[in-house]
Design a protein around this motif. Structure first.
Motif, PDB file in Angstrom:
ATOM      1  N   GLN A  38      78.337 -88.078  53.790  1.00 41.91           N
ATOM      2  CA  GLN A  38      77.525 -89.252  54.092  1.00 41.91           C
ATOM      3  C   GLN A  38      76.025 -89.009  53.905  1.00 41.91           C
ATOM      4  O   GLN A  38      75.280 -89.924  53.606  1.00 41.91           O
ATOM      5  N   GLN A  39      75.597 -87.776  54.086  1.00 43.47           N
ATOM      6  CA  GLN A  39      74.172 -87.484  53.984  1.00 43.47           C
ATOM      7  C   GLN A  39      73.860 -86.961  52.585  1.00 43.47           C
ATOM      8  O   GLN A  39      74.388 -85.939  52.157  1.00 43.47           O
ATOM      9  N   VAL A  40      72.995 -87.680  51.875  1.00 43.78           N
ATOM     10  CA  VAL A  40      72.659 -87.338  50.497  1.00 43.78           C
ATOM     11  C   VAL A  40      71.150 -87.173  50.385  1.00 43.78           C
ATOM     12  O   VAL A  40      70.390 -88.024  50.849  1.00 43.78           O
ATOM     13  N   THR A  41      70.731 -86.076  49.787  1.00 42.57           N
ATOM     14  CA  THR A  41      69.320 -85.867  49.471  1.00 42.57           C
ATOM     15  C   THR A  41      69.183 -86.006  47.973  1.00 42.57           C
ATOM     16  O   THR A  41      69.713 -85.204  47.211  1.00 42.57           O
ATOM     17  N   LEU A  42      68.470 -87.045  47.561  1.00 44.78           N
ATOM     18  CA  LEU A  42      68.357 -87.387  46.150  1.00 44.78           C
ATOM     19  C   LEU A  42      66.995 -86.975  45.614  1.00 44.78           C
ATOM     20  O   LEU A  42      65.968 -87.351  46.161  1.00 44.78           O
ATOM     21  N   THR A  43      67.005 -86.189  44.545  1.00 49.22           N
ATOM     22  CA  THR A  43      65.774 -85.810  43.857  1.00 49.22           C
ATOM     23  C   THR A  43      65.703 -86.630  42.584  1.00 49.22           C
ATOM     24  O   THR A  43      66.676 -86.692  41.834  1.00 49.22           O
ATOM     25  N   GLU A  44      64.558 -87.247  42.356  1.00 45.91           N
ATOM     26  CA  GLU A  44      64.405 -88.117  41.194  1.00 45.91           C
ATOM     27  C   GLU A  44      63.481 -87.477  40.166  1.00 45.91           C
ATOM     28  O   GLU A  44      62.447 -86.922  40.511  1.00 45.91           O
ATOM     29  N   LYS A  45      63.887 -87.564  38.899  1.00 48.76           N
ATOM     30  CA  LYS A  45      63.072 -87.087  37.785  1.00 48.76           C
ATOM     31  C   LYS A  45      62.970 -88.193  36.754  1.00 48.76           C
ATOM     32  O   LYS A  45      63.876 -89.017  36.629  1.00 48.76           O
TER      33      LYS A  45
END
Length: 186
Positions: free
Chosen positions: A137-144
């Motif tokens: 349920q817990q997502v850490t999203l890195t955007e490029k």
């Protein structure tokens, strides 16, 4: 024994000990700092891998760089690693510690690359996609951002890659056209 296997074992030991002592969050911050310093300093990475530099010199450098900035447990961990002649595995240990920490906490790291910045709705859709794929349920999203993608996205979740970019589709189409037997007759 491979560096990755060694790293996994030492990272697990550090994670378990930090959890047992109630300093897991502090050690996690220490490992974040350690990984950041290593990623920004190529010379330090090379020094830790260098078999010519003596172990006590490496330990002295680690204490000079991180002394007072990390917990006592982390400093003692650096001492143990250098005494066991495993300094070359330290950069892998740092990354593996964070992987195991996220697994323990139920956090999934994901990296999405797009041609333009994500808006809030698209970010939510990508996060939900990662949740569906992993069950966490817990997502850490890195955007490029990569303008060469033209459109669509490339999503990396752990060792999985979902490439739904326009540039990928164009490459795939070009490959299909190159296989076309009728093209040579034209």
């Amino acid at each position: 024994m491979s560096e990755l296997r060694v790293a996994s074992r030492y990272a697990k030991s550090l994670l378990d000990l930090a959890e047992e002592q109630g300093t897991l969050e502090q050690v996690k911050q220490d490992m974040d700092l350690f990984n950041q310093v290593l990623s920004e300093n190529r010379d330090l990475r090379l020094l830790l891998r260098n078999p010519i530099v003596k172990h006590d010199k490496k330990l002295a450098i680690l204490h000079a760089v991180f002394g007072g900035k990390v917990s006592n447990l982390t400093e003692k961990f650096f001492t143990i690693i250098t005494q066991k002649n495993r300094e070359s595995a330290l950069e892998y240990i740092g990354a593996e510690f964070l992987t195991q920490y996220n697994l323990l906490r139920g956090v999934q790291l994901a990296e999405v690359t797009t041609a333009t910045p994500l808006n809030a709705i698209t970010r939510l859709h990508v996060t939900n996609l990662v949740r569906q794929q992993t069950g966490l349920q817990q997502v850490t999203l890195t955007e490029k951002i990569d303008p060469e993608l033209i459109g669509g996205f490339v999503l990396r979740v752990g060792d999985r890659l979902i490439d739904d970019s326009v540039s990928y589709r164009l490459r795939k189409l070009r490959t299909e056209f190159s296989k076309n037997p009728y093209q040579s007759q034209l």
